[in-house]
Enzyme design. Structure first.
Site, PDB file in Angstrom:
ATOM      1  N   CYS A 139      -4.076  -3.986   3.447  1.00 27.22           N
ATOM      2  CA  CYS A 139      -4.253  -4.134   1.995  1.00 27.22           C
ATOM      3  C   CYS A 139      -3.868  -2.833   1.283  1.00 27.22           C
ATOM      4  O   CYS A 139      -3.107  -2.845   0.308  1.00 27.22           O
ATOM      5  CB  CYS A 139      -5.701  -4.528   1.709  1.00 27.22           C
ATOM      6  N   CYS A 140      -4.382  -1.688   1.787  1.00 25.39           N
ATOM      7  CA  CYS A 140      -4.029  -0.390   1.173  1.00 25.39           C
ATOM      8  C   CYS A 140      -2.525  -0.146   1.281  1.00 25.39           C
ATOM      9  O   CYS A 140      -1.920   0.441   0.387  1.00 25.39           O
ATOM     10  CB  CYS A 140      -4.771   0.751   1.862  1.00 25.39           C
ATOM     11  N   CYS A 200     -11.193   1.141  -5.247  1.00 20.72           N
ATOM     12  CA  CYS A 200     -11.143  -0.273  -5.617  1.00 20.72           C
ATOM     13  C   CYS A 200     -12.546  -0.883  -5.576  1.00 20.72           C
ATOM     14  O   CYS A 200     -13.386  -0.480  -4.764  1.00 20.72           O
ATOM     15  CB  CYS A 200     -10.247  -1.028  -4.640  1.00 20.72           C
ATOM     16  N   CYS A 223     -14.118  -2.190  -2.237  1.00 20.78           N
ATOM     17  CA  CYS A 223     -14.262  -1.174  -1.179  1.00 20.78           C
ATOM     18  C   CYS A 223     -15.070   0.038  -1.647  1.00 20.78           C
ATOM     19  O   CYS A 223     -14.983   1.113  -1.048  1.00 20.78           O
ATOM     20  CB  CYS A 223     -12.888  -0.733  -0.689  1.00 20.78           C
ATOM     21  N   CYS A 248      -6.944   6.133   2.214  1.00 21.88           N
ATOM     22  CA  CYS A 248      -6.218   4.873   2.034  1.00 21.88           C
ATOM     23  C   CYS A 248      -4.809   4.944   2.604  1.00 21.88           C
ATOM     24  O   CYS A 248      -4.125   3.938   2.718  1.00 21.88           O
ATOM     25  CB  CYS A 248      -6.160   4.509   0.557  1.00 21.88           C
TER      26      CYS A 248
HETATM   27  S1  SF4 Z   1      -9.176   0.194  -1.292  1.00 23.71           S
HETATM   28 FE1  SF4 Z   1      -9.713  -1.901  -0.628  1.00 23.71          FE
HETATM   29  S2  SF4 Z   1      -9.016  -3.335  -2.228  1.00 23.71           S
HETATM   30 FE2  SF4 Z   1      -8.059  -1.305  -2.593  1.00 23.71          FE
HETATM   31  S3  SF4 Z   1      -6.067  -1.484  -1.671  1.00 23.71           S
HETATM   32 FE3  SF4 Z   1      -7.437  -0.560  -0.124  1.00 23.71          FE
HETATM   33  S4  SF4 Z   1      -8.347  -2.282   1.076  1.00 23.71           S
HETATM   34 FE4  SF4 Z   1      -7.328  -3.126  -0.790  1.00 23.71          FE
END
Ligand code: SF4
Length: 255
Positions: free
Chosen positions: A137-138, A218, A221, A244
């Site tokens: 996701c990151c 985010c 998280c 991240c």
């Molecule tokens: S911090 Fe969490 S929601 Fe944001 S990009 Fe990374 S995994 Fe995705």
């Protein structure tokens, strides 16, 4: 082609022309020498004015302490490009804080970066990838959009500090990472100095700090931090993750 270029090609990024390792190492050593004994303003001056004028971008999360770096940058050149990752998963408070700081500091070149609609549909159609694979996701919400936005720049400035994480404890004021020089003007600052600077300059606070979020990323998280917990304990809580990926790596890695 270096390993970094192979990875970039797979991500759809243009491979950067390779600088000779010896040249990069020599310039890095010279920059580190010039940075010696400089305060945060001096390190920024080195990047924004003396060495990489017009070729430097600042990366900011508009989080709890971001106003400090942005104020120092705006005092030198308010039209410095500021790269902000709007992941689509941020708190609404962060977006409003971004707008407020932009107005207060007169930031003239604020660029909000996001994954494309196509990428979101392909990689995270229901928006829940964070719950299964935070690294993936990151990667598509932060690392790839930032890599693209940084392509035209030879240097970047971050607000990272040594006290924040184990990995950052070894950082230097100037590094080289993924094809560009990286300046960390706040590398030696602690929370007390940050707080004092905010107070002295009457900078607006991120509204979530008062609400128990000393470090803000985010929404899915980030959780509130209880009294006595580490100030970054609310980031990816329960996971073995404290970066991240956009700032991973320390001095010279990537040469
Ligand atoms: S911090 Fe969490 S929601 Fe944001 S990009 Fe990374 S995994 Fe995705």
């Amino acid at each position: 082609m270096s390993n970094v270029s192979v990875i970039d090609a797979k991500r759809g990024l243009r491979p950067r022309p390779a600088a000779s390792d010896a040249n990069v190492a020599a310039r890095l050593a010279a920059l580190q020498d010039k940075a010696k004994g400089r305060d945060a303003h001096g390190i920024l001056q080195l990047a924004l004015v003396e060495e990489f004028a017009g070729k430097t971008a600042v990366v900011s999360s508009f989080g709890a302490e971001s106003a400090v770096l942005l104020k120092l940058v705006a005092d030198i050149d308010p039209n410095t490009p500021i790269l902000f990752l709007n992941t689509g998963k941020l708190f609404g408070e962060t977006l409003r804080y971004r707008d407020r700081l932009q107005d207060v500091l007169g930031l003239g070149d604020l660029r909000s970066l996001s994954p494309s609609l196509d990428e979101r549909q392909k990689k995270d159609p229901d928006g829940t990838l964070w719950s299964r694979d935070t690294d993936a996701c990151c990667d598509f919400r932060k690392t790839i959009p930032l890599s693209r936005a940084l392509e035209p720049f030879q240097a970047q400035v971050t607000g990272r500090k040594r006290f924040q994480t184990r990995e950052r404890a070894d950082m230097l004021p100037v590094e080289y990472f993924e094809g560009r020089y990286r300046f960390n003007p706040l590398w030696q600052w602690d929370l007390h100095q940050l707080e004092a600077f905010m107070e002295r300059n009457n900078l607006p606070r991120h509204p979530l700090v008062e609400d128990g979020y000393p470090s803000i990323g985010c929404m899915p998280c980030t959780r509130r931090v209880a009294a006595g917990e580490d100030y970054r304990a609310g980031r990816w809580a329960g996971l073995d993750k404290d970066e991240c990926g956009i700032h991973s790596g320390i001095d010279g890695e990537g040469i």
